[in-house]
Motif scaffolding. Structure first.
Motif, PDB file in Angstrom:
ATOM      1  N   LEU A   1       1.720   3.374 -12.840  1.00 53.89           N
ATOM      2  CA  LEU A   1       2.367   4.557 -12.279  1.00 53.89           C
ATOM      3  C   LEU A   1       3.861   4.569 -12.603  1.00 53.89           C
ATOM      4  N   VAL A   2       4.487   3.407 -12.543  1.00 53.42           N
ATOM      5  CA  VAL A   2       5.920   3.340 -12.878  1.00 53.42           C
ATOM      6  C   VAL A   2       6.133   3.806 -14.320  1.00 53.42           C
ATOM      7  N   ARG A   3       5.202   3.306 -15.170  1.00 56.07           N
ATOM      8  CA  ARG A   3       5.336   3.672 -16.593  1.00 56.07           C
ATOM      9  C   ARG A   3       5.220   5.189 -16.766  1.00 56.07           C
ATOM     10  N   ARG A   4       4.255   5.779 -16.077  1.00 55.91           N
ATOM     11  CA  ARG A   4       4.012   7.214 -16.226  1.00 55.91           C
ATOM     12  C   ARG A   4       5.192   8.022 -15.680  1.00 55.91           C
ATOM     13  N   ILE A   5       5.679   7.633 -14.548  1.00 55.43           N
ATOM     14  CA  ILE A   5       6.799   8.385 -13.950  1.00 55.43           C
ATOM     15  C   ILE A   5       8.014   8.269 -14.866  1.00 55.43           C
ATOM     16  N   ARG A   6       8.206   7.042 -15.379  1.00 52.16           N
ATOM     17  CA  ARG A   6       9.348   6.850 -16.262  1.00 52.16           C
ATOM     18  C   ARG A   6       9.196   7.780 -17.478  1.00 52.16           C
ATOM     19  N   GLY A   7       7.971   7.870 -17.986  1.00 55.98           N
ATOM     20  CA  GLY A   7       7.701   8.747 -19.137  1.00 55.98           C
ATOM     21  C   GLY A   7       7.993  10.191 -18.807  1.00 55.98           C
ATOM     22  N   LEU A   8       7.554  10.633 -17.623  1.00 57.57           N
ATOM     23  CA  LEU A   8       7.755  12.034 -17.224  1.00 57.57           C
ATOM     24  C   LEU A   8       9.232  12.382 -17.153  1.00 57.57           C
ATOM     25  N   LEU A   9       9.989  11.439 -16.567  1.00 54.87           N
ATOM     26  CA  LEU A   9      11.406  11.740 -16.375  1.00 54.87           C
ATOM     27  C   LEU A   9      12.165  11.742 -17.695  1.00 54.87           C
TER      28      LEU A   9
ATOM     29  N   GLN B   1      12.767   0.210 -10.537  1.00 52.28           N
ATOM     30  CA  GLN B   1      11.554  -0.103 -11.300  1.00 52.28           C
ATOM     31  C   GLN B   1      11.323  -1.609 -11.361  1.00 52.28           C
ATOM     32  N   ARG B   2      12.451  -2.330 -11.576  1.00 53.47           N
ATOM     33  CA  ARG B   2      12.313  -3.799 -11.629  1.00 53.47           C
ATOM     34  C   ARG B   2      11.761  -4.345 -10.312  1.00 53.47           C
ATOM     35  N   LYS B   3      12.317  -3.759  -9.253  1.00 52.40           N
ATOM     36  CA  LYS B   3      11.908  -4.231  -7.905  1.00 52.40           C
ATOM     37  C   LYS B   3      10.416  -3.973  -7.683  1.00 52.40           C
ATOM     38  N   LEU B   4       9.957  -2.785  -8.141  1.00 51.57           N
ATOM     39  CA  LEU B   4       8.553  -2.424  -7.943  1.00 51.57           C
ATOM     40  C   LEU B   4       7.638  -3.354  -8.740  1.00 51.57           C
TER      41      LEU B   4
ATOM     42  N   TYR C   1       0.841  -1.204   0.000  1.00 52.64           N
ATOM     43  CA  TYR C   1       0.000   0.000   0.000  1.00 52.64           C
ATOM     44  C   TYR C   1       0.872   1.247   0.000  1.00 52.64           C
ATOM     45  N   VAL C   2       1.919   1.246   0.827  1.00 54.84           N
ATOM     46  CA  VAL C   2       2.814   2.411   0.904  1.00 54.84           C
ATOM     47  C   VAL C   2       3.463   2.649  -0.462  1.00 54.84           C
ATOM     48  N   ILE C   3       3.901   1.568  -1.119  1.00 55.38           N
ATOM     49  CA  ILE C   3       4.559   1.693  -2.436  1.00 55.38           C
ATOM     50  C   ILE C   3       3.605   2.343  -3.423  1.00 55.38           C
ATOM     51  N   GLU C   4       2.359   1.852  -3.419  1.00 59.05           N
ATOM     52  CA  GLU C   4       1.365   2.390  -4.360  1.00 59.05           C
ATOM     53  C   GLU C   4       1.108   3.876  -4.117  1.00 59.05           C
ATOM     54  N   THR C   5       0.920   4.223  -2.847  1.00 63.33           N
ATOM     55  CA  THR C   5       0.620   5.631  -2.514  1.00 63.33           C
ATOM     56  C   THR C   5       1.813   6.517  -2.847  1.00 63.33           C
ATOM     57  N   CYS C   6       3.009   6.052  -2.497  1.00 65.71           N
ATOM     58  CA  CYS C   6       4.213   6.848  -2.792  1.00 65.71           C
ATOM     59  C   CYS C   6       4.314   7.120  -4.301  1.00 65.71           C
ATOM     60  N   LEU C   7       4.071   6.064  -5.090  1.00 65.88           N
ATOM     61  CA  LEU C   7       4.165   6.245  -6.550  1.00 65.88           C
ATOM     62  C   LEU C   7       3.167   7.295  -7.029  1.00 65.88           C
ATOM     63  N   PHE C   8       1.930   7.217  -6.446  1.00 65.89           N
ATOM     64  CA  PHE C   8       0.903   8.178  -6.857  1.00 65.89           C
ATOM     65  C   PHE C   8       1.331   9.603  -6.499  1.00 65.89           C
ATOM     66  N   VAL C   9       1.793   9.823  -5.256  1.00 63.94           N
ATOM     67  CA  VAL C   9       2.189  11.165  -4.810  1.00 63.94           C
ATOM     68  C   VAL C   9       3.362  11.659  -5.681  1.00 63.94           C
ATOM     69  N   LEU C  10       4.304  10.772  -5.948  1.00 67.75           N
ATOM     70  CA  LEU C  10       5.474  11.122  -6.754  1.00 67.75           C
ATOM     71  C   LEU C  10       5.053  11.531  -8.154  1.00 67.75           C
ATOM     72  N   TRP C  11       4.133  10.701  -8.714  1.00 62.97           N
ATOM     73  CA  TRP C  11       3.688  10.995 -10.090  1.00 62.97           C
ATOM     74  C   TRP C  11       2.981  12.328 -10.156  1.00 62.97           C
ATOM     75  N   ARG C  12       2.088  12.585  -9.173  1.00 57.93           N
ATOM     76  CA  ARG C  12       1.319  13.835  -9.164  1.00 57.93           C
ATOM     77  C   ARG C  12       2.261  15.037  -9.086  1.00 57.93           C
ATOM     78  N   HIS C  13       3.259  14.975  -8.170  1.00 57.21           N
ATOM     79  CA  HIS C  13       4.183  16.101  -7.999  1.00 57.21           C
ATOM     80  C   HIS C  13       5.081  16.273  -9.216  1.00 57.21           C
ATOM     81  N   LEU C  14       5.626  15.181  -9.763  1.00 59.41           N
ATOM     82  CA  LEU C  14       6.520  15.288 -10.925  1.00 59.41           C
ATOM     83  C   LEU C  14       5.760  15.840 -12.125  1.00 59.41           C
ATOM     84  N   GLU C  15       4.505  15.355 -12.258  1.00 54.98           N
ATOM     85  CA  GLU C  15       3.691  15.837 -13.398  1.00 54.98           C
ATOM     86  C   GLU C  15       3.537  17.354 -13.302  1.00 54.98           C
ATOM     87  N   TYR C  16       3.276  17.816 -12.077  1.00 56.92           N
ATOM     88  CA  TYR C  16       3.088  19.271 -11.926  1.00 56.92           C
ATOM     89  C   TYR C  16       4.404  20.010 -12.131  1.00 56.92           C
TER      90      TYR C  16
END
Length: 1971
Positions: A1958-1966, A1935-1938, A1857-1872
């Motif tokens: 989410l991993v895919r999206r963050i990877r795309g953003l970066l 990413q592999r680990k996730l 659950y923590v991993i999922e939430t962290c990814l979401f928060v990370l994605w939201r902030h990086l996107e912005y």
């Protein structure tokens, strides 16, 4: 035919019968002792105890021992062969009878055996056996060697044969008496004794009586050193005397029943011809028996009685049928040689003459002989037959001990008077002749002629002497009184008068005529003999009345002095007239007080010696009559002319010899027996000044009895007057003691008399000279008896200690104290009185230790007894006495008597007073009463610990004294009471029995009192423990082993063990129940005391097998229920200790044996007794029982024996007294008795009530007195019943407590594997059902309910534990659970539940503490239906459809059924539980709350919740939280307070939490204002300063620190809020705002908790709950600014906040929970702010650098940025760090989960070390794992593995659950940041993580709905840096680990995660650059 009382012929010396009683179980019976002892036991059992089974045994024994009877007393002959064998026994060994194999015997023993063989002229082997038996019996005879014991055994063997022979002969049927035995037994003994008699038994007995001579035997023993100390000599002497006596008695018993043959009769006469006198001129008792035997041979008086078997007896009488017999006897007696004792020959001739005279009246008589009767009678008279009968036969001490001697002599005397009236007439004529001759010679002044015969004098003296003693209360003298008219007093009719007018028998008429005629025209020489005869014939209640009437009717008008008495009949008139004349005569000589010293010289008109003798005889007759007859006393006193008291007192003042004065005083004493006369007698005594109590002014010298004592009696060295005065005072003191004695003339009171007795009689008595040594002790006895009576009747009163004054002759003088007070004062000071008492005790011991008769022995023993009684009474009363003295503040000085007894004796110069007192126990066989008082004194003294220690020193200082005292105590306990309990009708015997019984009880109480004191104490010494070393080092042994003496413990055990091997059980329990109870209690105390427990239990287990042998007889069935229960209580308590100890010491076999004895329901395969198994076998065969038929378990049988109902006595029905007042008086009379029970003191109550009745005034009260007394009696009766009820209830309570203790020990302390689990459950089921059945019966006593409730609680706990452990063992074996619930059927469980609920309901309102136990039991019961924890394997579970259609498992089924049973009780049960939950005792409330909690958890229909809400109980509970606030605040003070309020609060919160778990419940709680109540509680703001209170730890570790206490208050509230928030998710509007309000109210506290620096386990719990609540209260529409907690939250995500506690699995879970809560909060905020990234709020600064460790970057930042840490905005790097660590944790946890799972599956193969390691987590304490069994170990390991697996599964879920939430928060902030953020001017760029960073740029486009978070700028450089950092951090590996996490977890859990997207999206953003 008379019924022969059995007690009358058991004359074995008591201490010997006692000694040998203990020795029946002898391993080797010396053929001269053991088998003979057995023979006597069997004969005694059959003849005396009438044991039904013993006839068969007797037959066997008689056949076996017939040679012993035929060759009476003959020893096995010596032989050279035997001597040789014995000589070689030291080298070659010898076979011993009763032992296997041969045994080597020491040389010393062999030489002793040969000496013994020579001494008794017996076979060498027999001597050796006897010596070995002596060695074995030695412990019973302390201080004797084996040789000396062998001598005792030798003679005891002889005595056993003689006693057996006597008993067998006494059981024969015959002419004189019957024992009322069964026909079978009588036939057996008759046949056997006839055979013996046919083979010459009489001659053998006669030769033995001659051969066995005490002097000769003693010389023989003396020569070979076969005699020991005085006691041994006395024992041997008594045994020899007894055996001779028993032989003679055998012959006597035979002749009583059956005639001897001619030869035997002649042999008997031949023996008597050679008999000689004893030293005192009488026969010895053996020869007396033989004389009586001959008299019974010649007895034909039985023919008069006309019994139904008269004809048979006539046929068997050789005097009628055998001419040869008559001829031989006749010639031998008539013409035989002169015997050595002519008087004896005369008696036999008289008996023969009377037999011939009686026979002559029968038709079949042999006439040729009957005519010689006159000649024989003349010869007898010439032989002074009556003189010899008086001196030679009555003078023998054995005469008065045998009823049939007395009866035969009575027949002889009365036959002579009745059958030979002419002879009697001749005697009277001769006497008249002689009287004239004497008178003439007196007139002429010459000597009377020498040829005077005094046959009539001797006859009269004989009759007087013979009838004056009546030890058996036969009142044979009645035959001399034939009533002349129908008497007024029907109760005084003679024994022959069935009806008032029935004609008396001829013989009685003749005898009566003899008495009257002899009194007519009585010559002066016959006056004294006639008076003596009348005195004898007046002995007895009816005889005295007849004699009184005779003297009354004989009265004539008047007469002169006694010298002119010839021809005057003896009468009262004559006596009192003479006394008056003497008084008138002598009074004239009475000197004036001035010439007082002259009055003692006899004046001219004195009394001659003959007159003195005559007056003395008259007074003795008067004394005898008035002693027996109260009517005579009153009639004489009230006679107007005679005034006996006045005349007697007058004569006492005259000058008459002391002997006569003594007789006059004794006469007064007899009058004083009537209280009416006594009162006036006191006044007359005072008035006459016999003892001068008033001094006349100017009188030079004292007068009265004091002068007589000091001057006359002392110079004569004889003290008749003093002794008589003591007797008078003793009688008067008993009848009445007037308070105002002597008032008006002196200070009133008894004091002058007491002073005289003390100072003039008692204190000088040892120093006076005595002509007769015995008189010394008579004086002491007389005066001590008075002291004893005075002290006995004295009760200390407050008034005794105030100095009162009385007016006398116009001046005030001090009043006298009561005499008892004065005696107490003298005994409580080191006074001469006390010193003399103690020296008397010393003298008594010294004399008794000589075992020799001495003059006055009886009186010395009596005096000693009075001394002991005085000391005992003083000890008893001293506490009250000294308390009153203290309160009165009087100036008296006293010391406690127990301290005075510690003083030094002037004679021995040692402190041995108490040793002397204890020495009387050593003489308990001869002086049981002294021993009894001694035991009482020791018991009083033993209460004081300081004295105990000194006593042990005194007792053990001298080994000889120590052994003697020990032997004394043991002997008292050893005395066998069985003999006494045979015959209870006799007066003497039960008294002895009672005394001996009481001695034992006092000794046992003494032991128990002492055991409670610290060692060394008396009990340890007496019970054989070490007193010089550590008590626990004692090694108890059987007596004699390793020199171990026989101690009180051995005696107690042998008392208890007697009969325990038989089926009927221990004899003592039946015969002396109270004694048995005390014995069991002593054993229990020894086992319970830590010092003595080890040695005692070891000894009982190994040497005695004590517990098993006694437990098998439980339950005891005795007449007294109280006694049976008390005995079983102590036994069960001891058994519980034994079970615990053997379990701890791993003595499995011992434990197993007791467990199966108590719990088995199979019949025992073999029993201790043979007969039992045969019987059961035959019964089973007959009834075709199955061999496995069940029997009731022993424990349940014991429970059956405890009757729960109790009869309560009815209320008092009173007519005169007022009930309330009486109840008050009864309450005031209550006291706590020895057993600790409160009972009413009936004696005290009686005194109070009688005093109340006596206080009533007026005629009406006097008239109603009988009715009042009747009502007093009914009150007392009622109180006795009440006491009985209390004692009964106490016994039941005690028994039930002991039973409960035993059950709990069996189930909890014994190794679990001793009872198989299925059996265990069935046992518990049976116990629970039986207990409930008994306690739910209508009449069960409420007092027993609490104990039952406690037992139910324990049993329910055990049942629950047993079932749970069985399920744990069986998990996986029976997946569907279709075969019932565990080993116990569901129906049984339902029954138990119903009974529990019935029990709860039947207790009503009052028993709340009791219900606490039942609630506990109910909780344990409901726990059984809880499904055990199953391992979370992370495998895909069953589909929803499979779950819905799966069959119901056994847990759910039981739970459903339980609920339906509970609901069937409706609101009644709900009401009780809810009421208890809201009010009452704390523990009860907690448990009621827990029960509610438990029921609510299973109540799917919410019935209970509905009731709780509707009835208002829920609101009451909620509102009570506010009231608890004050108490809870008090808990946070530094001093550890009582924690009760905390526990109650926790229980309440737990229940409210349970209620809140349903949405209806949560809404209802909010409606009740729960949150509002909690808002008002200030306790949540009282967060203790953790540093200050860390030092304030409770040293025991039990009371938590203030901080922990605070957490215990806060966490339940937080949990409750969290659950309310969860339950009201659907209608958030209700829950969240209120909870948020609570957060705001306590914002400061919450802030400080969130900022907490150190993360302990408690802090983590707080954080986890707080963050959870905060994340759930982040609601839409709730403005962020309202939230009191935003900034500090994310502080907890960094690596520096990762606590050490995470190392533990619980800590890791809490930490992960905190992270999950914070990330959920962040996610909620992001989602609430906007659905699209470009409009979202930013929670993290655009810095991608991860935070460093604890010491790195953090330190630099804090130094660089002085701003407050709380305002810092966290960076995105933190989220990235959390993501990485969670991914790493996940793989670690997953690995661990897989390992634990594989361990669980292969549990059986795990190595023991690993199992041990797993168990360590669940078992506390070092070495705890080692103590548990392997089965338990694997169960614990399994439980631990399931815990670990489920914990890891929970952690994996959290990490995912923590991993999922962290990814979401990370994605939201990086996107912005990377897509929508516009950088500001680069100059203003901030350092990464700058403290002033704000959430959002203020680029003018849009402000965030007025959230006012304050915007700052982000430069392009920051954004580039962010992208670079993120790209570096979020690399391929991560990413592999996730994706692996998703693969491992998401699919398995069949839920889809967004990790991949989410991993895919963050990877795309970066990857993309900003356009």
């Amino acid at each position: 035919m008379h019924v022969y009382k059995q007690s009358e012929y058991v004359t074995t010396p008591y201490y010997l019968s006692l000694k040998f009683q203990c020795m029946l179980c002898v391993p080797l019976g010396a053929s001269l002792w053991g088998p003979l002892k057995e023979l006597w036991e069997t004969v005694e059992g059959a003849v005396m105890r009438r044991q039904s089974e013993s006839v068969h045994l007797l037959d066997l024994q008689l056949k076996k021992h017939k040679p012993h009877f035929l060759s009476l007393y003959k020893n096995p002959p010596k032989s050279a062969e035997q001597r040789d064998k014995v000589r070689k026994a030291s080298t070659e060994g010898i076979a011993i009878q009763g032992q296997q194999g041969s045994r080597l015997v020491p040389e010393q023993l062999l030489s002793e055996a040969l000496i013994l063989s020579d001494m008794f002229d017996m076979g060498e082997l027999a001597a050796l056996e006897l010596l070995l038996a002596g060695e074995h019996q030695q412990p019973h005879f302390p201080g004797l060697t084996r040789g000396l014991v062998a001598v005792l055994l030798y003679w005891d063997g002889k005595l056993c044969v003689a006693n057996s022979l006597r008993s067998l002969i006494q059981s024969r049927p015959g002419k004189t008496f019957t024992l009322e035995l069964s026909g079978e037994l009588v036939a057996l003994t008759t046949r056997f004794t006839d055979e013996l008699m046919g083979q010459g038994l009489t001659k053998r007995i006669l030769s033995l009586v001659s051969e066995v001579n005490v002097t000769r035997e003693f010389e023989r023993l003396q020569k070979q050193r076969g005699l020991g100390n005085e006691k041994h000599r006395k024992q041997v002497l008594d045994l020899i005397k007894e055996s001779r006596q028993a032989l003679a008695d055998s012959l006597f018993s035979w002749t009583c029943q059956s005639p001897l043959t001619k030869d035997d009769t002649l042999a008997l006469i031949g023996h008597l011809e050679t008999v000689t006198f004893e030293a005192d001129g009488s026969l010895d008792s053996v020869n007396l028996s033989l004389v009586m035997a001959l008299l019974y041979c010649l007895d034909v008086s039985f023919l008069e009685q006309g019994t139904e078997d008269r004809e048979d007896l006539l046929q068997a009488l050789p005097l009628l049928t055998e001419r040869d017999y008559v001829l031989a006897v006749h010639n031998r007696l008539l013409e035989g040689p002169t015997w050595k004792i002519p008087g004896l020959q005369a008696v036999c001739r008289l008996a023969w003459a009377l037999a011939l005279r009686a026979l002559s009246q029968l038709p079949q008589a042999l006439v040729e002989f009957t005519e010689s009767d006159e000649a024989l009678a003349d010869l007898a008279l010439l032989g002074d037959v009556f003189l010899f009968m008086k001196d030679g036969m009555l003078g023998c001490e054995g005469f008065s001990q045998e009823e049939f001697y007395i009866r035969r002599l009575h027949t002889l005397i009365t036959d002579f008077l009745a059958l030979m009236p002419i002879k009697v007439k001749q005697l009277r004529n001769r006497a008249d002749e002689d009287a004239r001759l004497v008178y003439m010679s007196l007139q002429m002044g010459s000597e009377p002629p020498s040829s005077l015969r005094k046959d009539l004098d001797h006859l009269m003296f004989l009759i007087g002497e013979f009838y004056s003693k009546d030890p058996f209360g036969l009142e044979l003298g009645l035959e001399f009184w034939a009533p002349t008219e129908s008497l007024h007093h029907t109760n005084l009719q003679g024994s022959y008068l069935g009806m008032a007018l029935q004609r008396p028998p001829h013989k009685q008429v003749v005898l009566s005529k003899f008495v009257r005629q002899m009194g007519d025209l009585l010559p002066s020489t016959l006056v004294i003999p006639y008076l003596r005869m009348l005195k004898g014939l007046a002995n007895g209640p009816q005889c005295s009345h007849y004699c009184f009437s005779l003297l009354k009717t004989n009265g004539a008008t008047h007469g002169d002095t006694m010298q002119g008495m010839t021809g005057r009949p003896v009468s009262w008139e004559l006596l009192f007239h003479s006394l008056m004349l003497y008084y008138e005569n002598l009074r004239r000589d009475l000197p004036s007080p001035e010439a007082a010293n002259l009055y003692r010289h006899p004046p001219t008109r004195g009394i001659t010696q003959r007159e003195v003798d005559g007056l003395t005889s008259y007074l003795e007759l008067l004394t005898t009559i008035i002693t027996w007859s109260e009517n005579a006393r009153l009639a004489l006193c009230e006679h107007p002319q005679w005034t006996p008291v006045v005349v007697v007192l007058g004569l006492l003042q005259c000058s008459v010899p002391p002997v006569l004065k003594g007789e006059l005083l004794r006469c007064l004493a007899a009058f004083g027996k009537s209280p009416e006369i006594a009162a006036s007698l006191w006044q007359s005594l005072e008035y006459s000044q016999i003892l001068q109590t008033v001094r006349i002014p100017g009188q030079r010298q004292a007068v009265g009895i004091e002068v007589e004592l000091n001057e006359i009696e002392s110079s004569c060295e004889e003290y008749p007057l003093t002794r008589a005065f003591c007797q008078l005072i003793s009688t008067l003191v008993e009848s009445s003691l007037p308070v105002n004695l002597g008032a008006g003339l002196r200070a009133p009171g008894f004091d002058p008399y007491l002073t005289f007795l003390r100072d003039a009689v008692f204190l000088p008595f040892p120093t006076r000279a005595y002509c007769h040594a015995a008189e010394k002790w008579e004086v002491a006895d007389g005066v001590l008896e008075v002291f004893h009576k005075l002290l006995r009747d004295y009760e200390p009163q407050p008034a005794d200690f105030l100095q009162e004054m009385v007016e006398l002759h116009g001046e005030q003088v001090p009043a006298h104290k009561p005499p008892g007070h004065s005696i107490m004062f003298h005994l409580l000071n080191d006074s001469p009185t006390l010193a003399l008492c103690l020296s008397l005790l010393e003298e008594g011991v010294r004399q008794l230790d000589t075992y020799a008769p001495f003059p006055g022995k009886k009186h010395l023993e009596s005096a000693v007894l009075h001394c002991l009684c005085l000391l005992e009474l003083a000890l008893q009363k001293e506490v009250v006495f000294m308390d009153l003295l203290r309160e009165s503040q009087a100036s008296l000085l006293v010391s406690p008597l127990e301290q005075l007894l510690q003083g030094v004796s002037p004679q021995t110069r040692r402190a041995d007073h108490i040793v002397n007192i204890a020495s009387y126990l050593y003489h308990s066989s001869s002086n049981p009463e002294a021993a009894f008082q001694s035991a009482k004194i020791l018991r009083h003294v033993a209460r004081y610990p300081n004295i105990q220690i000194r006593l042990v020193g005194d007792f053990t200082h001298d080994p000889a004294v120590s052994d003697k005292l020990m032997a004394g105590f043991v002997e008292c306990l050893d005395i066998d009471e069985a003999e006494e309990s045979v015959e209870k009708e006799e007066g003497e015997l039960p008294f002895l029995f009672m005394i001996r019984h009481e001695i034992k009880i006092h000794i046992l109480n003494l032991l128990m009192t002492s055991l409670e004191l610290k060692p060394p104490n008396l009990a340890l010494y007496l019970l054989g423990y070490e007193v010089k070393k550590a008590v626990s080092s004692t090694n108890l042994q059987d007596p004699g082993v390793l020199g171990c003496p026989r101690s009180c413990l051995h005696a107690i055990l042998s008392l208890l063990q007697r009969g325990s091997e038989k089926r009927s059980g221990p004899v003592l329990s039946q015969q002396a129940p109270h004694l048995a109870e005390l014995c069991y209690q002593v054993i229990y105390q020894l086992c319970a005391c830590s010092d003595t427990s080890g040695p005692t239990m070891r000894y009982l287990r190994t040497s005695q097998d004590f517990l098993f042998s006694h437990l098998q007889h439980m339950p005891f069935s005795l007449p007294s229920e109280i006694a049976a229960l008390s005995q079983m209580s102590w036994l069960m308590k001891t058994a519980a200790i034994e079970l615990r100890m053997t379990s701890l010491n791993r003595q499995r076999s011992h434990t197993q044996r007791l467990v199966s004895l108590l719990l088995d329901d199979q019949p025992p395969t073999q029993h201790t007794e043979l007969g039992m198994e045969e019987e059961t076998r035959s019964v089973c065969g007959f009834l075709h029982f199955d061999t496995a038929s069940k029997v009731r378990r022993k424990l349940l049988c014991v429970l059956d024996a405890i009757e729960f109902s109790q009869d309560i006595p009815d209320l008092l029905q009173l007519d005169f007294f007022e009930r309330a007042q009486i109840e008050l008086v009864i309450t005031n009379c209550e006291h706590v008795n020895e057993q600790g029970h409160t009972v009413c003191n009936v004696k005290l109550l009686h005194r109070v009530l009688v005093a109340e009745v006596n206080a009533l005034q007026g005629m009406a009260a006097i008239g109603q007195r009988p009715l009042l007394m009747e009502e007093v009696n009914s009150i007392l009766q009622q109180v006795v019943e009440r006491n009985h009820v209390r004692r009964s209830l106490n016994a039941k309570r005690h028994a039930l407590q002991s039973w409960r203790g035993l059950v709990e020990t069996l189930l909890t302390a014994c190794p679990a594997d001793l009872i198989p689990p299925d059996d265990r459950q069935l046992i518990i089921r049976d116990l629970l059902l039986d207990l409930h059945d008994k306690v739910l019966s209508e009449d069960a006593a409420g007092e027993l309910m609490p104990i039952v409730a406690g037992a139910v609680f324990t049993l329910a706990a055990q049942l629950s534990q047993s079932i749970l452990s069985e399920q744990q063992q069986g998990v996986g074996l029976d997946g569907d659970g279709s075969s019932g619930f565990a080993s116990i059927a569901n129906s049984a469980l339902h029954l138990i539940l119903r009974k529990m609920l019935d029990f709860i309901l039947c207790t009503g309102g009052g028993f709340q503490r009791l219900r606490a136990h039942l609630y506990g039991a109910l909780l344990y019961y409901l726990q059984m239906a809880q499904k055990p924890e199953e391992p979370d394997t992370l495998q895909t579970g069953k589909s929803m459809w499979e779950r819905l259609t799966a069959p119901e498992d056994s847990f759910s089924k039981l739970q459903r059924e339980n609920l339906s049973i509970i609901e069937s009780y409706g609101t009644a049960l709900m009401e009780v539980v809810c009421r208890d939950a809201c009010d009452g005792h704390e523990i009860g409330r907690m448990l009621a709350l827990a029960v509610l909690d438990r029921i609510l958890s299973i109540d799917r229909q919410s019935q209970w919740l509905l009731y709780l809400c509707n009835s208002g109980y829920l609101r009451v509970l909620v509102e009570s939280l506010r009231q608890d606030d004050g108490a809870l605040q008090g808990l946070l003070t530094p001093q550890p307070p009582l924690l009760k309020p905390l526990y109650i609060y926790e229980s309440k919160m737990a229940l409210l939490t349970r209620v809140a778990k349903t949405s209806e419940g949560a809404v209802e709680l909010l409606r009740c204002g729960l949150v509002a109540q909690l808002m008002e509680c200030q306790v949540y703001d009282m967060l203790p300063d953790s540093d200050a209170h860390r030092v304030m730890r409770d040293p025991s570790g039990f009371i938590p620190s203030p901080l922990d206490r605070y957490r215990q208050i806060l966490l339940p509230a937080l949990r409750l809020f969290q659950i309310i928030l969860t339950s009201t998710t659907m209608n958030h509007q209700q829950g969240a705002p209120q909870v948020l309000q609570w957060l705001i109210v306590h914002a400061d506290t919450i802030q400080s908790l969130l900022r907490c620096q150190e993360l302990s386990m408690g802090a983590l719990q707080e954080l986890s709950l707080l963050t959870g609540i905060i994340s759930k209260t982040a609601l839409p529409g709730t403005c962020c600014s309202q939230h009191p907690t935003d900034p500090p939250l994310c502080l907890h995500l960094g690596p520096d906040r990762r606590p050490e506690t995470v190392a533990s699995s619980h800590g890791a879970a809490l930490y992960s929970q905190v992270c999950a809560n914070i990330m959920e909060y962040c996610q909620t905020l992001l989602l609430q702010s906007s659905a699209q990234a470009q409009f979202t709020i930013c929670l993290f600064s655009p810095s991608g650098s991860e935070p460093a460790g604890r010491d790195g970057a953090r330190a630099d930042l804090s130094s660089a940025l002085p701003a407050a840490a709380s305002s810092r905005v966290p960076s995105l790097g933190l989220v990235l760090y959390l993501l990485k660590s969670s991914a790493a944790d996940f793989s670690r946890f997953h690995q661990s989960h897989r390992q634990s799972l594989s361990k669980l599956q292969g549990l059986a193969q795990l190595p023991p070390e690993e199992l041990k390691e797993l168990c360590q987590g669940l078992v506390s304490g070092p070495g705890g794992v080692d103590k548990i069994s392997s089965v338990q170990r694997s169960l614990l390991a399994k439980r631990r593995l399931v815990q670990l697996i489920n914990n890891r599964a929970k952690l994996l879920a959290l990490c995912s659950y923590v991993i999922e939430t962290c990814l979401f928060v990370l994605w939201r902030h990086l996107e912005y940041y990377l897509m929508y953020c516009t950088p500001s001017d680069p100059k203003n760029a901030l350092l990464p993580g700058a403290s002033s960073f704000r959430s959002r740029f203020a680029d003018g486009k849009k402000s965030l709905d007025g959230r006012g978070l304050g915007l700052s700028r982000v430069s392009q450089q920051d954004l580039d840096q962010l992208q670079a950092d993120m790209a570096a951090g979020f690399g391929e590996a991560l990413q592999r680990k996730l994706l692996e996490v998703e693969g491992l977890y998401g699919e398995v859990r069949s839920r889809y995660t967004f990790i991949q997207a989410l991993v895919r999206r963050i990877r795309g953003l970066l990857r993309r650059t900003k356009s």
